[in-house]
Design an enzyme around this catalytic site. Structure first.
Site, PDB file in Angstrom:
ATOM      1  N   ASP A 157      -4.439  -8.088  -4.409  1.00 17.50           N
ATOM      2  CA  ASP A 157      -4.656  -9.181  -3.462  1.00 17.50           C
ATOM      3  C   ASP A 157      -4.902 -10.504  -4.163  1.00 17.50           C
ATOM      4  O   ASP A 157      -4.512 -11.553  -3.655  1.00 17.50           O
ATOM      5  CB  ASP A 157      -5.817  -8.848  -2.512  1.00 17.50           C
ATOM      6  CG  ASP A 157      -5.314  -8.047  -1.319  1.00 17.50           C
ATOM      7  OD1 ASP A 157      -4.178  -8.301  -0.882  1.00 17.50           O
ATOM      8  OD2 ASP A 157      -6.043  -7.167  -0.834  1.00 17.50           O
ATOM      9  N   HIS A 191       0.808  -1.218   0.000  1.00 13.94           N
ATOM     10  CA  HIS A 191       0.000   0.000   0.000  1.00 13.94           C
ATOM     11  C   HIS A 191       0.843   1.270   0.000  1.00 13.94           C
ATOM     12  O   HIS A 191       0.432   2.296  -0.517  1.00 13.94           O
ATOM     13  CB  HIS A 191      -1.007  -0.029   1.157  1.00 13.94           C
ATOM     14  CG  HIS A 191      -2.122  -0.973   0.860  1.00 13.94           C
ATOM     15  ND1 HIS A 191      -2.130  -2.262   1.307  1.00 13.94           N
ATOM     16  CD2 HIS A 191      -3.215  -0.836   0.079  1.00 13.94           C
ATOM     17  CE1 HIS A 191      -3.198  -2.875   0.827  1.00 13.94           C
ATOM     18  NE2 HIS A 191      -3.880  -2.034   0.087  1.00 13.94           N
ATOM     19  N   CYS A 233      -9.581  -3.011 -10.591  1.00 13.09           N
ATOM     20  CA  CYS A 233      -9.041  -1.848  -9.872  1.00 13.09           C
ATOM     21  C   CYS A 233      -7.660  -2.111  -9.274  1.00 13.09           C
ATOM     22  O   CYS A 233      -7.123  -1.269  -8.570  1.00 13.09           O
ATOM     23  CB  CYS A 233     -10.011  -1.386  -8.788  1.00 13.09           C
ATOM     24  SG  CYS A 233     -10.335  -2.640  -7.539  1.00 13.09           S
TER      25      CYS A 233
END
Ligand code: PEP
Length: 567
Positions: free
Chosen positions: A453, A188, A500
Site C-alpha cells: 500500500d 490481494h 511485511c
C-alpha cells in the site's frame, strides 16, 4: 501458441484449461417483457431458498445466545415475510422489473421506512435490511459465494479477473495454475496465489474462444509464459525445467531449521505472512520465527456471517497453540478497496482505495471492531500477541483505537472474563503515516512497513490496475526513501521495525532491506526459505554497503543495477 504475462507466483504447472466465468452483477433497469415475469419470479423464489439454506447452515454453527444467531434469526424471519415477498412479486408483475431490481427497490423501501421511525435500534435494523436485499440480489445473480465444486483433473484456471473472495472459494486439489487478464503484482489475489504456492501470471492478453476448456496447457511461471497445446519438444523442455525447479526447492530445505543468520552472525527475525489457521499450522514447516502479519480479514472472505467473539477467540487461541510460543502478530480487520467481504455488505464507494478502509472502516463500525478487540484481548491470556492496526495515518486515529481498547478492557474486567497484555504496532502504509510517525511512536512497541500500500499511495498507482503493473515496480527511489525515513525514526525512538509488504518476499531485495537496518522481515510462506537462504549466504557488511549505494540512486534503473550487481 504462447501467451506472455507478468509473474506473480513462480513455478511450472501442467494442466488443462478451465475458464472461470463471472456472473454479471450489474442491475438492468430496463422493463422486462411480460413473458419473462414468471421466470423472474421463479428466480426470486429460488434465491430466497438458497439464501435461507445458507443462513440456516451458518446459524446451526452458532451458540443460540450469541448476537450473530439472533441477527440471522431476524434475517430469516424477514425472508419468510409473506407481505414482503408479495411486494417483490407484485413489483415484478406490475412494474415489469427484473427480480434484482424489484428486490433492490422493495428492500430499500422497507429499510427507509424503518429508518424514518427515528429509533436507533430500528435504524440499525434498516441497514441490516439493505444488506439482506443486496444478498438476495447476489443470490439472484448466482453470486452468493459458491465457488467451483471440485476439479477432477490438473487444471489451469483462466479468467478475466479474480477477486480475493473468489480465490478463497476455489478448490485447491488439482488447481495447478492461474492465468488472469487483469491484476496487479501486489493485488490481494496475487498475494494469495503466491502464499498458496500456485504458479500464476497476470496481465495476459488472450482470446478465451481460442483456448477452449480442456485444452492442454503448460504454465511456465518462471519465464512468464503460458504454452497452449504444447508440442512434444516444448513439453519435454518444460518437464526438465519443472524437475530442476523441484530440485532447487528441495535443496532450500537445508535452511529450514536454523535462524536467518548472516555469515558474520547477524540474526534477522524472519516471519511469515498468513491469512488463515491452516497457513499458521505450516509456519514451522517453512522455518519461520513466527507470524509477522495475520491478515484477519481473509478469514471472512467466504463466510456468510461474521464470526462472533467466541468464534474469533477460539481461532486466536488455536493459532497460539499451533505456534507454541512463536511470535504471533495479528492485524485487525483491514477491510475495503479490493477486499470486499460478502458478509459485510460494504458501502459502495466511487474510489474505495481512498475510502473507508483499514482503521477507518473499523473505527466507523465500532461494534465490529470491539468484537475483534475483545476476542484478541481474551486470547492474549493464553500467549503473547502483537497487535497491529492497518492504514493508520495520524495519531488521532490511535487515540480513538486506544480509547476503544480501554473500553473493552473495562468491560472484560467487569464481566470477569480476563484479558492479557498486548504489544501494539501499526502498519506504515501511507506517506502520511511516515511523516506523522514521530507523534505515534511513543505509543507503539513496533511498526511494520506495508510496502504494497505504501507504493500504491506514494505513487498514486492502484495496486490492482494491470495498466500500471509494468511502469510501477514496487522498488523505486521514492519508496526506498520512505522506508528509510521510517527506519530512522523508529530506531531513534527505540521501536522495533519490520517490513511485511511483498518486497520482503524477494530474495534479491531482502538483503538490501536488512542492510537498511530492518529488525525483521515478514514474507510470503512460499518465499520464506528462499529469503532465508539469501540472508544466510551474505554478511551484514555487504548488505549495508548495498543499502548505502541503493539509497544514492535517483532512478529505478540505477536501483535495479545495484540489486543485480549484488547478486
Ligand atoms: C502488507 C500489506 O498489507 P496488504 O497487502 O494486506 O494490504 C501492505 O500493504 O504492504
Amino acid at each position: 501458441m504462447s501467451i506472455t504475462g507478468i509473474i506473480v507466483s513462480s513455478g511450472i504447472a501442467f494442466g488443462q484449461a478451465l475458464h472461470l466465468i463471472h456472473t454479471e452483477h450489474h442491475l438492468d433497469y430496463r422493463p422486462i417483457p411480460l413473458s419473462k415475469i414468471p421466470q423472474q419470479q421463479g428466480k426470486f423464489a429460488k434465491a430466497l431458498q438458497e439464501l435461507q439454506a445458507q443462513l440456516t447452515h451458518s446459524q446451526a454453527a452458532l451458540d443460540s445466545d450469541s448476537e450473530n444467531y439472533q441477527l440471522i434469526e431476524a434475517d430469516l424471519l424477514l425472508l419468510e415475510d409473506d407481505e414482503l415477498i408479495e411486494q417483490v412479486n407484485d413489483a415484478i408483475r406490475t412494474l415489469q422489473l427484473s427480480a434484482s431490481v424489484a428486490v433492490e427497490r422493495i428492500f430499500a423501501h422497507q429499510a427507509n421506512e424503518l429508518q424514518s421511525l427515528d429509533d436507533p435500534y430500528l435504524a440499525n435494523r434498516a441497514q441490516d435490511v439493505r444488506c439482506l436485499g443486496q444478498r438476495v440480489v447476489a443470490a439472484i445473480n448466482g453470486h452468493l459465494g459458491q465457488g467451483l465444486d471440485k476439479l477432477d483433473k490438473p487444471t489451469i484456471l483462466l479468467a478475466q479477473d479474480l477477486t480475493p473472495a473468489e480465490f478463497a472459494l476455489l478448490p485447491r486439489e488439482n488447481l495447478c495454475g492461474i492465468v488472469l487478464k487483469t491484476g496487479g503484482l501486489t493485488s490481494h489475489t496475487a498475494i494469495l496465489a503466491r502464499a498458496a504456492g500456485i504458479p500464476a501470471i497476470l496481465s495476459c492478453q488472450f482470446d478465451a474462444d481460442s483456448i477452449p476448456n480442456g485444452t492442454p496447457l503448460v504454465l511456465d511461471a518462471l519465464n512468464g509464459e503460458l504454452c497452449v497445446n504444447p508440442n512434444p519438444d516444448q513439453q519435454a523442455r518444460l518437464t526438465v525445467t519443472f524437475h530442476h525447479e523441484q530440485a532447487r526447492r528441495a535443496a532450500l530445505q537445508t535452511y529450514k531449521d536454523g535462524p536467518a543468520q548472516t555469515q558474520d552472525g547477524h540474526i534477522v527475525g524472519l516471519m511469515a505472512n498468513v491469512g488463515n489457521l491452516n497457513d499458521i499450522t505450516h509456519v514451522s514447516d517453512v522455518g519461520a520465527d513466527g507470524i509477522g502479519l495475520f491478515r484477519t480479514e481473509f478469514m471472512l472472505m467466504n463466510v456468510s456471517t461474521l464470526p462472533d467473539e467466541k468464534a474469533q477467540y477460539s481461532l486466536y487461541c488455536d493459532a497460539l497453540h499451533a505456534l507454541g510460543g512463536k511470535t504471533f502478530t495479528i492485524r485487525t480487520l483491514d477491510i475495503g478497496a479490493d477486499k470486499e467481504l460478502p458478509c459485510l455488505c460494504q458501502e459502495i464507494e466511487d474510489n474505495p482505495a481512498l475510502g473507508l478502509r483499514g482503521i477507518r472502516y473499523t473505527l466507523a463500525h465500532p461494534n465490529l471492531f470491539k468484537t475483534q478487540l475483545r476476542a484478541i484481548l481474551r486470547a492474549a491470556n493464553h500467549g503473547p500477541i502483537r497487535l497491529m492496526f492497518p492504514m493508520v495515518n495520524q495519531v488521532e486515529e490511535l487515540d480513538e483505537v486506544f480509547a476503544l481498547i480501554a473500553q473493552c478492557q473495562d468491560a472484560l474486567k467487569e464481566e470477569e472474563k480476563g484479558y492479557g497484555e498486548l504489544s501494539y504496532g501499526i502498519v506504515v502504509e501511507t506517506p502520511a503515516a511516515v511523516f506523522n510517525l514521530n507523534a505515534m511512536l511513543p505509543r507503539l512497541d513496533f511498526v511494520s512497513i506495508g510496502t504494497n500500500d505504501l507504493t500504491q499511495y506514494a505513487m498514486a498507482a492502484d495496486r490492482t490496475n494491470p495498466l500500471l503493473t509494468r511502469d510501477y515496480p514496487s522498488l523505486s527511489p521514492a519508496i526506498l526513501a520512505l522506508i528509510n525515513m521510517t527506519i530512522v525514526q523508529a530506531k531513534a525512538a527505540n521501536v522495533k521495525v519490520s517490513l511485511c509488504g511483498e518486497l520482503a518476499s524477494s530474495p534479491q531485495i531482502a538483503p538490501l532491506l536488512i542492510g537498511m537496518g530492518l529488525d525483521e522481515l515478514s514474507v510470503n510462506l512460499s518465499s520464506l526459505l528462499e529469503v532465508k537462504a539469501a540472508i544466510c549466504q551474505g554478511n551484514i557488511q555487504q548488505f549495508s554497503a548495498l543499502a548505502h549505494t541503493a539509497l544514492q540512486q535517483d532512478r529505478i534503473a540505477g536501483l535495479q543495477q545495484c540489486i543485480t550487481s549484488y547478486k
